[in-house]
Scaffold this motif. Structure first.
Motif, PDB file in Angstrom:
ATOM      1  N   ASN A 154     -23.234  78.407 -38.669  1.00 14.03           N
ATOM      2  CA  ASN A 154     -22.207  78.131 -39.351  1.00 14.03           C
ATOM      3  C   ASN A 154     -23.026  77.637 -40.461  1.00 14.03           C
ATOM      4  N   LYS A 155     -23.641  76.683 -40.590  1.00 13.62           N
ATOM      5  CA  LYS A 155     -24.093  75.571 -41.904  1.00 13.62           C
ATOM      6  C   LYS A 155     -25.848  75.545 -40.731  1.00 13.62           C
ATOM      7  N   ALA A 156     -26.344  75.332 -42.286  1.00  9.82           N
ATOM      8  CA  ALA A 156     -28.394  74.783 -42.057  1.00  9.82           C
ATOM      9  C   ALA A 156     -28.150  73.535 -41.762  1.00  9.82           C
ATOM     10  N   PRO A 157     -28.836  73.071 -41.026  1.00  8.73           N
ATOM     11  CA  PRO A 157     -28.904  71.504 -41.169  1.00  8.73           C
ATOM     12  C   PRO A 157     -28.933  70.581 -42.193  1.00  8.73           C
ATOM     13  N   ALA A 158     -29.370  70.695 -42.595  1.00 15.65           N
ATOM     14  CA  ALA A 158     -29.681  70.458 -44.666  1.00 15.65           C
ATOM     15  C   ALA A 158     -28.352  70.395 -44.927  1.00 15.65           C
ATOM     16  N   ASP A 159     -27.415  71.760 -44.836  1.00 16.87           N
ATOM     17  CA  ASP A 159     -26.005  71.771 -45.767  1.00 16.87           C
ATOM     18  C   ASP A 159     -24.750  70.963 -45.028  1.00 16.87           C
ATOM     19  N   SER A 160     -25.354  70.045 -43.706  1.00 15.90           N
ATOM     20  CA  SER A 160     -24.482  69.441 -43.234  1.00 15.90           C
ATOM     21  C   SER A 160     -24.706  67.501 -42.900  1.00 15.90           C
ATOM     22  N   SER A 161     -23.591  66.411 -43.415  1.00 20.74           N
ATOM     23  CA  SER A 161     -24.416  65.390 -42.766  1.00 20.74           C
ATOM     24  C   SER A 161     -24.986  65.036 -42.080  1.00 20.74           C
ATOM     25  N   ALA A 162     -24.264  65.478 -40.597  1.00 23.10           N
ATOM     26  CA  ALA A 162     -25.171  65.192 -39.294  1.00 23.10           C
ATOM     27  C   ALA A 162     -26.882  65.904 -39.801  1.00 23.10           C
ATOM     28  N   GLY A 163     -27.155  66.961 -39.652  1.00 25.66           N
ATOM     29  CA  GLY A 163     -27.729  67.231 -40.256  1.00 25.66           C
ATOM     30  C   GLY A 163     -28.822  66.428 -40.685  1.00 25.66           C
ATOM     31  N   ASN A 164     -28.052  66.647 -42.023  1.00 23.60           N
ATOM     32  CA  ASN A 164     -28.758  65.224 -43.557  1.00 23.60           C
ATOM     33  C   ASN A 164     -29.253  63.712 -42.549  1.00 23.60           C
ATOM     34  N   SER A 165     -28.821  63.144 -41.366  1.00 26.92           N
ATOM     35  CA  SER A 165     -29.057  62.417 -41.430  1.00 26.92           C
ATOM     36  C   SER A 165     -29.907  62.452 -40.249  1.00 26.92           C
ATOM     37  N   ILE A 166     -29.806  63.006 -39.504  1.00 27.12           N
ATOM     38  CA  ILE A 166     -31.745  63.482 -38.753  1.00 27.12           C
ATOM     39  C   ILE A 166     -32.620  63.772 -39.325  1.00 27.12           C
ATOM     40  N   ILE A 167     -32.561  64.820 -40.678  1.00 28.64           N
ATOM     41  CA  ILE A 167     -34.135  64.512 -41.283  1.00 28.64           C
ATOM     42  C   ILE A 167     -33.900  63.315 -41.688  1.00 28.64           C
ATOM     43  N   HIS A 168     -33.329  62.746 -42.398  1.00 30.33           N
ATOM     44  CA  HIS A 168     -33.275  61.933 -43.612  1.00 30.33           C
ATOM     45  C   HIS A 168     -34.163  60.602 -42.424  1.00 30.33           C
ATOM     46  N   LYS A 169     -34.050  59.989 -40.988  1.00 28.04           N
ATOM     47  CA  LYS A 169     -33.979  59.090 -39.973  1.00 28.04           C
ATOM     48  C   LYS A 169     -35.847  59.697 -39.534  1.00 28.04           C
ATOM     49  N   TYR A 170     -35.447  60.776 -39.133  1.00 31.38           N
ATOM     50  CA  TYR A 170     -36.630  61.126 -38.466  1.00 31.38           C
ATOM     51  C   TYR A 170     -38.452  60.893 -40.085  1.00 31.38           C
ATOM     52  N   VAL A 171     -37.534  61.805 -41.533  1.00 31.23           N
ATOM     53  CA  VAL A 171     -38.712  61.893 -42.020  1.00 31.23           C
ATOM     54  C   VAL A 171     -39.271  59.571 -41.976  1.00 31.23           C
TER      55      VAL A 171
END
Length: 143
Positions: free
Chosen positions: A62-79
């Motif tokens: 229903n959402k792309a990871p970058a469109d969710s706060s959880a997905g953004n959190s994962i991406i940010h920490k992963y960077v």
């Protein structure tokens, strides 16, 4: 359960990271391990706090990871992990992270959509039965 799923796609994702971002095999392999750690840690954090709605929207497609706060959190920490732990330049890490996390989330979502992975399987493997039962009512009937 989730860790096994990510481990099963590790070879494919490692190859993609080598081809698309010119990562060395060892670095690409370690990048996938870091991605797995970041996804699992975020799932545990969200499940423990009863805040799984955003991640479940991602898994359901229903959402792309970058469109969710959880997905953004994962991406940010992963960077941050890619740059600090593997020495990948930030400009490359900012390309690798969304690609790898999207890849993993799509694969998990595909398993869930095909009936091979239920929300209960996903969370139960992270939390264990006792905590899962306690949280079940607070997670809006996800189980």
């Amino acid at each position: 359960m989730i860790e096994n799923l990510i481990n099963n796609l590790k070879g494919q994702l490692t190859g993609e990271l080598q081809n698309k971002f010119n990562l060395q095999p060892d670095t690409a392999n370690k990048s996938v391990d870091l991605a797995k750690d970041n996804v699992v840690n975020e799932l545990k954090t969200r499940a423990g706090s009863g805040d799984m709605g955003g991640l479940m929207d991602v898994f359901r497609g229903n959402k792309a990871p970058a469109d969710s706060s959880a997905g953004n959190s994962i991406i940010h920490k992963y960077v941050g992990d890619l740059t600090s732990k593997l020495g990948i330049p930030e400009s490359v890490a900012k390309q690798v992270a969304p690609f790898a996390i999207n890849f993993i989330m799509q694969k998990i979502g595909g398993q869930a959509a095909s009936g091979n992975l239920s929300e209960g399987d996903l969370l139960g493997g992270l939390l264990g039965g006792g905590l899962k039962d306690k949280l079940g009512k607070g997670l809006g009937g996800l189980f």
